[in-house]
Design a protein around this motif. Structure first.
Motif, PDB file in Angstrom:
ATOM      1  N   SER A 235       0.928  -1.414  -0.048  1.00 49.75           N
ATOM      2  CA  SER A 235      -0.025  -0.381  -0.295  1.00 49.75           C
ATOM      3  C   SER A 235       0.926   1.363  -0.489  1.00 49.75           C
ATOM      4  N   GLU A 236       2.016   1.079   1.095  1.00 47.39           N
ATOM      5  CA  GLU A 236       2.973   2.717   0.217  1.00 47.39           C
ATOM      6  C   GLU A 236       3.630   2.693  -0.201  1.00 47.39           C
ATOM      7  N   ALA A 237       3.634   1.210  -1.071  1.00 43.34           N
ATOM      8  CA  ALA A 237       5.207   1.491  -2.104  1.00 43.34           C
ATOM      9  C   ALA A 237       3.686   1.407  -3.754  1.00 43.34           C
ATOM     10  N   LEU A 238       2.566   1.683  -3.291  1.00 38.59           N
ATOM     11  CA  LEU A 238       1.260   1.717  -4.492  1.00 38.59           C
ATOM     12  C   LEU A 238       1.032   3.368  -4.299  1.00 38.59           C
ATOM     13  N   SER A 239       1.081   3.967  -2.452  1.00 38.96           N
ATOM     14  CA  SER A 239       1.420   5.531  -2.823  1.00 38.96           C
ATOM     15  C   SER A 239       2.359   6.736  -3.474  1.00 38.96           C
ATOM     16  N   ARG A 240       3.548   5.204  -3.321  1.00 38.87           N
ATOM     17  CA  ARG A 240       4.682   6.358  -3.986  1.00 38.87           C
ATOM     18  C   ARG A 240       4.708   6.477  -5.549  1.00 38.87           C
ATOM     19  N   TYR A 241       4.295   5.028  -5.568  1.00 39.91           N
ATOM     20  CA  TYR A 241       4.647   5.300  -7.477  1.00 39.91           C
ATOM     21  C   TYR A 241       3.607   6.272  -7.523  1.00 39.91           C
ATOM     22  N   GLU A 242       2.771   6.291  -7.011  1.00 31.75           N
ATOM     23  CA  GLU A 242       1.507   7.093  -7.408  1.00 31.75           C
ATOM     24  C   GLU A 242       1.345   8.654  -8.003  1.00 31.75           C
ATOM     25  N   ALA A 243       2.293   9.208  -6.182  1.00 30.17           N
ATOM     26  CA  ALA A 243       3.275  10.263  -6.608  1.00 30.17           C
ATOM     27  C   ALA A 243       4.184  10.651  -7.470  1.00 30.17           C
ATOM     28  N   ALA A 244       4.604   9.357  -7.676  1.00 29.98           N
ATOM     29  CA  ALA A 244       5.976   9.654  -8.787  1.00 29.98           C
ATOM     30  C   ALA A 244       5.497  10.246  -9.404  1.00 29.98           C
ATOM     31  N   SER A 245       4.464   9.001 -10.153  1.00 30.26           N
ATOM     32  CA  SER A 245       3.961   9.593 -11.793  1.00 30.26           C
ATOM     33  C   SER A 245       2.973  10.431 -12.216  1.00 30.26           C
ATOM     34  N   LYS A 246       2.694  11.492 -10.904  1.00 23.64           N
ATOM     35  CA  LYS A 246       1.731  12.628 -10.835  1.00 23.64           C
ATOM     36  C   LYS A 246       3.043  13.616 -11.486  1.00 23.64           C
ATOM     37  N   ARG A 247       4.310  13.007 -11.011  1.00 29.71           N
ATOM     38  CA  ARG A 247       5.412  14.574 -11.147  1.00 29.71           C
ATOM     39  C   ARG A 247       5.572  14.794 -12.528  1.00 29.71           C
ATOM     40  N   ALA A 248       6.036  15.988 -12.758  1.00 29.57           N
ATOM     41  CA  ALA A 248       6.386  16.052 -14.679  1.00 29.57           C
ATOM     42  C   ALA A 248       6.778  15.229 -15.387  1.00 29.57           C
ATOM     43  N   ASP A 249       7.899  14.577 -14.518  1.00 27.18           N
ATOM     44  CA  ASP A 249       8.935  14.153 -15.695  1.00 27.18           C
ATOM     45  C   ASP A 249       8.321  12.161 -14.006  1.00 27.18           C
ATOM     46  N   GLY A 250       7.280  12.309 -14.718  1.00 27.68           N
ATOM     47  CA  GLY A 250       7.050  10.689 -14.102  1.00 27.68           C
ATOM     48  C   GLY A 250       6.329   9.740 -14.736  1.00 27.68           C
ATOM     49  N   GLN A 251       6.735  10.291 -16.296  1.00 31.08           N
ATOM     50  CA  GLN A 251       6.251   9.524 -17.506  1.00 31.08           C
ATOM     51  C   GLN A 251       7.101   8.701 -17.463  1.00 31.08           C
ATOM     52  N   GLN A 252       7.582   7.392 -16.905  1.00 31.57           N
ATOM     53  CA  GLN A 252       8.562   6.999 -16.843  1.00 31.57           C
ATOM     54  C   GLN A 252       8.286   4.879 -16.714  1.00 31.57           C
ATOM     55  N   LEU A 253       9.008   4.446 -16.823  1.00 31.30           N
ATOM     56  CA  LEU A 253       9.166   2.955 -17.612  1.00 31.30           C
ATOM     57  C   LEU A 253       8.736   2.273 -15.859  1.00 31.30           C
ATOM     58  N   ARG A 254      10.146   2.854 -15.455  1.00 30.83           N
ATOM     59  CA  ARG A 254      10.071   2.041 -13.806  1.00 30.83           C
ATOM     60  C   ARG A 254       9.447   2.608 -13.021  1.00 30.83           C
ATOM     61  N   ILE A 255       8.311   3.430 -13.037  1.00 36.85           N
ATOM     62  CA  ILE A 255       7.325   3.971 -12.631  1.00 36.85           C
ATOM     63  C   ILE A 255       5.977   3.151 -12.438  1.00 36.85           C
ATOM     64  N   TYR A 256       6.083   2.921 -14.007  1.00 32.82           N
ATOM     65  CA  TYR A 256       4.912   2.184 -14.544  1.00 32.82           C
ATOM     66  C   TYR A 256       4.814   0.781 -14.242  1.00 32.82           C
ATOM     67  N   SER A 257       5.837   0.655 -14.134  1.00 32.84           N
ATOM     68  CA  SER A 257       6.094  -0.839 -14.012  1.00 32.84           C
ATOM     69  C   SER A 257       5.831  -1.345 -12.280  1.00 32.84           C
ATOM     70  N   GLY A 258       6.258  -0.123 -11.232  1.00 32.25           N
ATOM     71  CA  GLY A 258       6.250  -0.210  -9.723  1.00 32.25           C
ATOM     72  C   GLY A 258       4.548  -0.233  -9.290  1.00 32.25           C
ATOM     73  N   LEU A 259       4.275   1.022 -10.627  1.00 34.17           N
ATOM     74  CA  LEU A 259       2.282   0.702 -10.799  1.00 34.17           C
ATOM     75  C   LEU A 259       2.246  -0.118 -10.738  1.00 34.17           C
ATOM     76  N   TYR A 260       2.149  -1.308 -12.085  1.00 41.33           N
ATOM     77  CA  TYR A 260       1.376  -1.874 -12.427  1.00 41.33           C
ATOM     78  C   TYR A 260       2.040  -3.703 -11.223  1.00 41.33           C
ATOM     79  N   LEU A 261       2.602  -3.983 -10.842  1.00 43.47           N
ATOM     80  CA  LEU A 261       2.962  -4.430  -9.656  1.00 43.47           C
ATOM     81  C   LEU A 261       2.565  -4.813  -8.210  1.00 43.47           C
ATOM     82  N   THR A 262       2.557  -2.850  -7.717  1.00 46.23           N
ATOM     83  CA  THR A 262       1.782  -2.632  -7.117  1.00 46.23           C
ATOM     84  C   THR A 262       0.306  -3.517  -6.447  1.00 46.23           C
TER      85      THR A 262
END
Length: 426
Positions: A235-262
């Protein structure tokens, strides 16, 4: 008005000093590096890490006294260590994690003029320097199979102020990907990761990769999310991945991989499928989609273990949907392990590529006009998956094959997009 002008003037002074200092350091380091000896002979892993750290720190102490004094008035000499990566794949591995631990221990014990702080969102704003590094396999280096690169960059100026190289004599190191990179459905080696790798190999006195430095704040959020994922705090990981994805430079493969996994771990199946669709789109748009499919040894059939392959139909569906929406040619390229003859591996890799292509066309028939297949045998494989032993997370005697897709939009030149498969036991 007077107060405003005074503040501006006061702010301009340290900024000017930073610029002057950066230019002076660059010139001095460039001169010094021109006379630096070549890296010494290969040595055991722990000794090589120690030498690389010592060399790096000694370089920072060779500035003239007046520059060191100016620098000391402007900085507190705080360093963050951006987790080390395996140079070919851009992944964190078991051995790069051990190297990072050794670096921290050495710096804390021998170089107390620097304070090593955690690589997180709270500390990055206070740090003056970032240290990063790569472990690279030197295939042609006799007696030195691996090379460790370290670089220290002054964050404000963007200048690499020290860089060191040490050669490692160990015949084998534990290059298994760490949990997040092992579990990720895609290889996240994007432009930012490539910038990280370039920076680790940039000579002192030259500029670090601009995009890498620009993404540092988001990289700290991503690292905190990944640490939570690997600790099982989904749950914590998902919240942090979501926060990263909302940043201006958040459209990154590793970030969305983390979202998918969590999302998958938390049973949010619909969200996970949407996220994977975004992953596929991001990869295809950047000509850098690398999706892992595992096959039975010597076969074109996917691995039967539902814990591994249950999501494959959804992956294929989303890849096909996204590929159908872009004006691109995609080449599906297969890979195998080292086992067997080159001719046999070339043939098997092509057969696997053909199989993946057929599955994609089955999901979206119009793709038949823009998908091609190719076989690469064992060439260009994913580091850490090239052995014929089992994939250790999957259990005994389970051999692996990966496959990944790259999309190329028309108008990007004569390069052709590729879908590649990683090593397996044939």
């Amino acid at each position: 008005m007077t107060t405003t002008h005074t503040n501006t003037a006061n702010t301009a002074v340290p900024r000017t000093l930073w610029r002057v200092l950066a230019m002076c350091i660059a010139a001095l380091l460039a001169t010094a590096c021109a006379h630096r000896p070549a890296p010494s002979s290969a040595m055991p892993f722990d000794q090589a890490v120690t030498q690389a750290v010592d060399d790096l720190m000694v370089q920072t102490q060779k500035l003239p006294a007046f520059l060191a004094k100016v620098e000391s008035t402007l900085t507190q000499r705080r360093i963050v260590i951006d987790p080390l990566l395996e140079g070919a794949s851009g992944q964190q591995t078991e051995v790069t994690r051990v190297a990072e631990q050794r670096i921290v221990q050495r710096m804390q014990a021998q170089f107390k003029q620097f304070t090593v702080t955690p690589f997180n969102a709270n500390e990055i704003g206070n740090a003056q320097y970032v240290l990063n590094g790569t472990l690279v396999r030197d295939k042609d280096a006799s007696g030195a199979p691996y090379r460790l690169n370290l670089a220290m960059t002054e964050i404000k100026s963007g200048m690499v102020i020290a860089q060191s190289v040490a050669r490692i004599s160990d015949a084998s190191l534990d290059t298994r990907p760490t949990a997040f990179f092992r579990d990720s459905p895609v290889n996240g080696k994007d432009r930012g990761v490539e910038g990280y790798i370039r920076t680790a190999e940039t000579p002192a006195g030259q500029a670090a990769d601009a995009l890498y430095l620009e993404r540092l704040p988001t990289a700290t959020v991503l690292q905190e999310a990944t640490a939570a994922y690997e600790a099982g705090r989904m749950s914590e990981a998902l919240s942090r991945y979501e926060a990263a994805s909302k940043r201006a430079d958040g459209q990154q493969l590793r970030i969305y991989s983390g979202l998918y996994l969590t999302q998958s771990q938390l049973g949010r199946t619909a969200d996970a499928e949407r996220t994977f669709g975004t992953l596929a789109r991001l990869g295809l748009e950047s000509n850098n989609l690398s999706v892992k499919f595992l096959f039975k040894p010597g076969s074109t059939d996917f691995l039967a273990d539902p814990k591994i392959s249950a999501a494959y139909p959804m992956w294929l569906r989303q890849i096909a949907r996204q590929a159908a929406q872009i004006d691109a040619c995609v080449v599906v390229t297969g890979h195998t392990s080292r086992t067997g003859s080159e001719a046999v591996n070339e043939r098997l890799s092509l057969q696997r590529a053909t199989s993946v292509k057929a599955r994609l066309v089955g999901e979206a028939p119009p793709l038949s006009k823009k998908l091609r297949e190719a076989g690469m045998g064992f060439r260009e494989n994913i580091v850490g998956t090239g052995a014929d032993d089992c994939e250790r997370r999957a259990g005994p005697a389970r051999r692996i094959q990966g496959s990944w897709l790259r999309g190329l939009r028309q108008g990007q030149g004569a390069r052709r997009s590729r879908t590649q498969s990683a090593p397996s036991s044939r």
